[in-house]
Design an enzyme around this catalytic site. Structure first.
Site, PDB file in Angstrom:
ATOM      1  N   HIS A   1       0.847  -1.198   0.000  1.00 22.09           N
ATOM      2  CA  HIS A   1       0.000   0.000   0.000  1.00 22.09           C
ATOM      3  C   HIS A   1       0.882   1.248   0.000  1.00 22.09           C
ATOM      4  CE1 HIS A   1      -4.068   1.827   1.260  1.00 22.09           C
ATOM      5  NE2 HIS A   1      -3.250   2.836   0.964  1.00 22.09           N
TER       6      HIS A   1
ATOM      7  N   ASP B   1       1.711   9.193  -6.125  1.00 20.64           N
ATOM      8  CA  ASP B   1       1.674  10.665  -6.064  1.00 20.64           C
ATOM      9  C   ASP B   1       1.887  11.192  -4.643  1.00 20.64           C
ATOM     10  OD1 ASP B   1      -0.804   9.479  -5.544  1.00 20.64           O
ATOM     11  OD2 ASP B   1      -1.972  11.149  -6.321  1.00 20.64           O
TER      12      ASP B   1
ATOM     13  N   GLU C   1     -11.344   3.648   7.115  1.00 24.33           N
ATOM     14  CA  GLU C   1     -10.342   4.660   7.490  1.00 24.33           C
ATOM     15  C   GLU C   1     -11.042   5.836   8.169  1.00 24.33           C
ATOM     16  OE1 GLU C   1      -8.300   6.351   4.120  1.00 24.33           O
ATOM     17  OE2 GLU C   1      -6.568   6.981   5.296  1.00 24.33           O
TER      18      GLU C   1
ATOM     19  N   ASP D   1       1.752   4.004   3.073  1.00 27.23           N
ATOM     20  CA  ASP D   1       0.678   4.791   2.463  1.00 27.23           C
ATOM     21  C   ASP D   1       1.262   5.836   1.509  1.00 27.23           C
ATOM     22  OD1 ASP D   1      -1.991   5.199   1.958  1.00 27.23           O
ATOM     23  OD2 ASP D   1      -2.357   6.514   3.667  1.00 27.23           O
TER      24      ASP D   1
ATOM     25  N   HIS E   1       1.159   4.957  -2.326  1.00 28.63           N
ATOM     26  CA  HIS E   1       0.655   5.806  -3.416  1.00 28.63           C
ATOM     27  C   HIS E   1       1.815   6.512  -4.114  1.00 28.63           C
ATOM     28  CE1 HIS E   1      -3.718   5.835  -2.254  1.00 28.63           C
ATOM     29  NE2 HIS E   1      -3.184   5.439  -1.109  1.00 28.63           N
TER      30      HIS E   1
ATOM     31  N   HIS F   1      -9.695   0.948  -0.163  1.00 24.29           N
ATOM     32  CA  HIS F   1      -9.596   1.766   1.040  1.00 24.29           C
ATOM     33  C   HIS F   1     -10.938   1.680   1.759  1.00 24.29           C
ATOM     34  CE1 HIS F   1      -6.163   3.680  -0.935  1.00 24.29           C
ATOM     35  NE2 HIS F   1      -5.868   4.272   0.210  1.00 24.29           N
TER      36      HIS F   1
ATOM     37  N   GLY G   1      -9.640   8.056  -1.927  1.00 21.40           N
ATOM     38  CA  GLY G   1     -10.247   9.375  -1.784  1.00 21.40           C
ATOM     39  C   GLY G   1     -11.133   9.485  -0.555  1.00 21.40           C
TER      40      GLY G   1
HETATM   41  O1  LIG Z   1      -5.030   7.239   3.018  1.00 19.73           O
HETATM   42  C1  LIG Z   1      -5.654   7.536   1.986  1.00 19.73           C
HETATM   43  N1  LIG Z   1      -7.000   7.366   1.945  1.00 19.73           N
HETATM   44  C2  LIG Z   1      -7.741   7.655   0.847  1.00 19.73           C
HETATM   45  N2  LIG Z   1      -7.206   8.145  -0.271  1.00 19.73           N
HETATM   46  C3  LIG Z   1      -5.874   8.356  -0.278  1.00 19.73           C
HETATM   47  C4  LIG Z   1      -5.049   8.067   0.821  1.00 19.73           C
HETATM   48  N3  LIG Z   1      -3.782   8.398   0.490  1.00 19.73           N
HETATM   49  C5  LIG Z   1      -3.824   8.870  -0.761  1.00 19.73           C
HETATM   50  N4  LIG Z   1      -5.077   8.866  -1.232  1.00 19.73           N
HETATM   51  C6  LIG Z   1      -5.584   9.345  -2.536  1.00 19.73           C
HETATM   52  O2  LIG Z   1      -5.253   8.397  -3.521  1.00 19.73           O
HETATM   53  C7  LIG Z   1      -4.947   9.105  -4.716  1.00 19.73           C
HETATM   54  C8  LIG Z   1      -4.261   8.206  -5.701  1.00 19.73           C
HETATM   55  O3  LIG Z   1      -2.978   7.853  -5.289  1.00 19.73           O
HETATM   56  C9  LIG Z   1      -4.169  10.293  -4.207  1.00 19.73           C
HETATM   57  O4  LIG Z   1      -4.128  11.334  -5.149  1.00 19.73           O
HETATM   58  C10 LIG Z   1      -4.959  10.670  -2.966  1.00 19.73           C
HETATM   59  O5  LIG Z   1      -6.009  11.548  -3.308  1.00 19.73           O
HETATM   60 ZN   LIG Z   2      -3.881   4.804   0.861  1.00 12.81          ZN
END
Ligand SMILES: O=c1[nH]cnc2c1ncn2[C@@H]1O[C@H](CO)[C@@H](O)[C@H]1O
Ligand SMILES: [Zn+2]
Length: 339
Positions: free
Chosen positions: A15, A19, A202, A279, A17, A199, A172
């Site tokens: 997990h 970006d 959370e 994350d 991301h 996701h 998101g």
């Molecule tokens: O912890 C999280 N929970 C929900 N969405 C997230 C989390 N971290 C990042 N993103 C979202 O996932 C998109 C794609 O990578 C990111 O641009 C961010 O908006």
């Molecule tokens: Zn995430």
């Protein structure tokens, strides 16, 4: 546990991301290449990219991503950040990583979804050649995007499945967009045999976890709210659902407020399958090494426990049994001499 040893032991990350893991100096490089000045540089920029201590919610945490997105609208930028993420994880001996991103966040200046996915996969591949780290991508649909857009993400995941893409995710704003609203979308992925991790849990709602599993997700991102509902916990255990925990992020987004409420021990002792993740390496200002050291500090986990968490990650990874076997064997061999 010692930092140096934790850093060099093989680790799996499921997990992370793309970006949320752009290093500040790489962003500065992109700004220069694209001739698009940043509002800050150096340590000031680094500070802006990290979710602040006083962050009050997931939504506030997600605001950090707005800084970096304008620089990720070109294929060469996506290739570079994917390559750099592999460089980052290689430095702490991550042997297999699943990198997730939302292609539809990168279409603002005309890139097609195919160009986007191809660029990220090229960067991951270049990273594998340079550093020997195996990886796959997971494509994220976004909760605030239209069904039409999210459906295109599923179609792209299907197109690239087994060719660098290993699964599908929903990311998101969970608080305002419940999982049940995405049942048609998720089912579309599941019926096409695309592995799904979502996701969920959370933002305090265990029902989103139950719904995710009902729809066919085999993994859950975060899942903190599972602790609120024993029936949902039982469902996860029975289904051998893997919960991708992200300790630092979970405190930043206020998924938990205090250490006493963090369900790591509770989940582990209940027999829930969990694994540990960053994350977002930049937004959460962390590494996988830092996450394991935190767990050692908080709960006194040892190398044996760390090994188990990594075997759990292999079990839940979206890879073939053959690749799993090789990763399991490597973990077993390299943790064997540690007490
Ligand atoms: O912890 C999280 N929970 C929900 N969405 C997230 C989390 N971290 C990042 N993103 C979202 O996932 C998109 C794609 O990578 C990111 O641009 C961010 O908006
Ligand atoms: Zn995430």
């Amino acid at each position: 546990m010692k930092r140096d040893i934790v850093q060099h032991l093989p680790k799996i990350e499921l997990h992370c991301h793309l970006d949320g893991s752009v290093r500040p100096h790489i962003l500065e490089q992109l700004a220069q290449i694209q001739n698009r000045p940043l509002s800050a540089t150096g340590p000031e920029l680094a500070a802006k990219l990290i979710a602040p201590e006083e962050c009050q919610s997931l939504l506030e945490y997600l605001e950090r991503f707005d800084i970096v997105l304008p620089y990720l609208q070109e294929a060469s930028a996506l290739e570079l950040i994917a390559y750099d993420l592999i460089a980052q994880v290689a430095a702490e001996n991550v042997t297999y990583i699943e990198v997730r991103f939302a292609p539809m966040l990168f279409v603002k200046e005309g890139l097609t979804i195919t160009e986007i996915v191809a660029a990220v996969l090229a960067g991951l591949k270049r990273g594998e050649v340079a550093f020997g780290v195996k990886s796959n991508a997971l494509l994220c649909a976004m909760r605030h995007h239209s069904h039409q857009r999210n459906q295109e993400v599923i179609e792209s995941a299907k197109e690239y499945l087994g060719r660098g893409v290993a699964g599908f995710d929903l990311a998101g704003d969970e608080a305002n967009y419940p999982t049940a609203d995405f049942s048609e979308l998720i089912s579309l992925g599941v019926t096409q045999q695309i592995p799904v991790t979502l996701h969920a849990g959370e933002c305090g709602c265990p029902q989103n976890v139950a719904e995710s599993i009902r729809l066919g997700a085999t993994r859950i991102g975060h899942g903190i709210a599972i602790q609120k509902d024993p029936a949902v916990l039982q469902t996860c255990i029975e289904n051998q659902t893997l919960v991708e925990m992200c300790p630092t992020s979970n405190f930043q987004t206020k998924a938990v407020l205090e250490l006493a409420d963090y369900p790591f021990k509770h989940f582990l002792e209940a027999g829930l399958k969990i694994c540990i993740n960053t994350d977002n390496r930049t937004v959460s200002n962390t590494t996988l090494t830092d996450e394991y050291l935190k767990l050692h500090q908080w709960y006194g986990i040892d190398y044996r426990c760390m090994e188990t968490l990594n075997h759990n990650a292999v079990d839940g990874a979206f890879i073939s049994d053959q690749v799993k076997e090789a990763l399991h064997a490597q973990l077993t061999a390299e943790y064997a001499h540690l007490s």
